[in-house]
Design an enzyme around this catalytic site. Structure first.
Site, PDB file in Angstrom:
ATOM      1  CG  HIS A 215     -12.781   9.761   7.788  1.00  0.00           C
ATOM      2  ND1 HIS A 215     -14.166   9.880   7.140  1.00  0.00           N
ATOM      3  CD2 HIS A 215     -12.561   8.493   6.834  1.00  0.00           C
ATOM      4  CE1 HIS A 215     -14.340   9.312   5.812  1.00  0.00           C
ATOM      5  NE2 HIS A 215     -13.418   8.551   6.015  1.00  0.00           N
ATOM      6  CD  GLN A 216      -8.921   6.147   9.383  1.00  0.00           C
ATOM      7  OE1 GLN A 216      -7.934   4.939  10.367  1.00  0.00           O
ATOM      8  NE2 GLN A 216      -8.161   6.298   8.913  1.00  0.00           N
TER       9      GLN A 216
ATOM     10  CG  MET B  41      -7.481   1.595  17.435  1.00  0.00           C
ATOM     11  SD  MET B  41      -6.654  -0.225  17.085  1.00  0.00           S
ATOM     12  CE  MET B  41      -6.381  -0.612  15.145  1.00  0.00           C
TER      13      MET B  41
ATOM     14  CE  LYS C  60       0.760   9.795  13.635  1.00  0.00           C
ATOM     15  NZ  LYS C  60      -0.596   9.331  13.040  1.00  0.00           N
TER      16      LYS C  60
ATOM     17  CG  ASP D 136      -0.005   5.226  11.959  1.00  0.00           C
ATOM     18  OD1 ASP D 136       0.308   6.978  12.376  1.00  0.00           O
ATOM     19  OD2 ASP D 136      -0.862   5.762  10.721  1.00  0.00           O
TER      20      ASP D 136
ATOM     21  CE  LYS E  37      -2.151   1.731   3.593  1.00  0.00           C
ATOM     22  NZ  LYS E  37      -3.332   2.011   4.781  1.00  0.00           N
TER      23      LYS E  37
ATOM     24  N   GLY F 116      -2.691  -1.170  17.750  1.00  0.00           N
ATOM     25  CA  GLY F 116      -2.699  -1.625  16.997  1.00  0.00           C
ATOM     26  C   GLY F 116      -1.690  -0.505  15.359  1.00  0.00           C
TER      27      GLY F 116
END
Length: 321
Positions: free
Chosen positions: A138-139, A219, A226, A222, A67, A292
């Site tokens: 949004h997520q 979540m 962060k 990543d 991706k 995650g």
């Protein structure tokens, strides 16, 4: 080569299909049948954007690819576009030839929500009634819809850096017929499950905001630097993750490991719980955390599933390449 445009994804991929694809690939990872490749993720120095590549090979599902994409923080306000933008490329593992190009924006939201919901199904207390949301972008709406299917939740509580966005998740709660309450962070002590889905570089959820027996799905972390939750929370918890190496290098666990609060060997792949080689939660007072980080194999799993559906329904575009 097959092309499945972004516009087709919503009619092809369901939450249930995303859950199944992600659960299977987590199991394959834990069994040593699938592996992720090192992540490349860089700040562009343009538009404050982060851009990178995630890839891998699933020997069980025979899925190979990557991706490409990232995060453009000004897209929504300047262009009316979502901030996360990505495309998935699949290759034939037998020949190396390109198989498909798939729109990755909605798939990213669905697979991220599927990952947290997999963790809730396997790690949250069966009697969980209150779900807390940290983040309302949004997520977060995808996260909440998927999570509500995993337990008999009776209430949603939420906190966000920008409180004016909380109606986004209040609407999802209303759709499910559940009451919603905006709370301060210490109000998260009332939650049995907490999902944190922000892009923060400083923790908001502290260890003393979490009650015994809670399951926390982190979540949003990543990237190196962060951080959504206090490192001390991981020291209090049993920590599960999608992939240990990625968790330590760029996930929520990077901070707790760096501070010496936990060791890399303390981290457990969620796939081990799915496979039955780890018990998962062992008692009602245990705090469980799912880190995650968003592995490339998740993207490949849902993209491969959507390509098969697009072919079945005759909406895949075939081009010579």
């Amino acid at each position: 080569m097959l092309i499945v445009p972004e516009r087709e994804i919503a009619d092809l991929m369901t939450r249930e299909a995303a859950f199944e694809a992600v659960e299977k690939v987590f199991a394959a990872m834990a069994a040593g049948e699938a592996r992720n490749f090192p992540v490349v993720r860089e700040a562009l120095g343009h538009e404050e954007a982060l851009y990178g590549f995630k890839g891998g090979f699933d020997g069980a599902g025979l899925t190979l690819g990557l991706k490409a994409g990232g995060y453009w923080p000004h897209n929504l306000e300047r262009r009316g576009l979502i901030n996360h933008q990505s495309t998935v490329f699949l290759f034939d593992p037998d020949t190396g030839m390109v198989r498909a190009m798939v729109g990755g924006n909605l798939l990213t939201a669905l697979r991220t929500a599927a990952a947290s919901s997999v963790s809730i199904r396997h790690l949250a207390r069966p009697d969980a009634k209150v779900i807390g949301m940290i983040g309302a972008g949004h997520q977060a709406t995808f996260q909440l819809r998927a999570a509500l299917e995993q337990r008999g939740f009776e209430k949603v509580i939420g906190w966000n850096y920008h409180p004016e966005m909380l109606p986004n998740i209040e609407k999802v709660a209303a759709e499910a017929g559940l009451p919603f309450e905006a709370v301060e962070l210490d109000g998260m002590r009332a939650a049995d499950v907490i999902i944190s889905i922000t892009s923060a570089f400083a923790p908001s959820l502290m260890a003393d905001h979490v009650s015994p027996g809670t399951h926390v799905a982190c979540m949003g972390t990543d990237t190196k630097g962060k951080q959504e939750v206090e490192a001390a929370l991981l020291a209090r918890a049993t920590v599960f993750t999608d992939e240990v190496a990625q968790s330590v290098s760029l996930g929520e666990a990077q901070h707790a490991v760096a501070e010496g609060l936990i060791a890399e060997t303390d981290l457990i792949q969620i796939g081990e719980v799915i496979n039955g080689t780890h018990l998962g939660r062992t008692d009602a007072q245990e705090i469980t955390v799912f880190d995650g980080t968003g592995v490339g194999l998740q993207d490949l799993a849902v993209a491969s599933a959507v390509v098969d559906l697009a072919v079945e329904q005759g909406v895949a575009i075939e081009v010579d390449f």
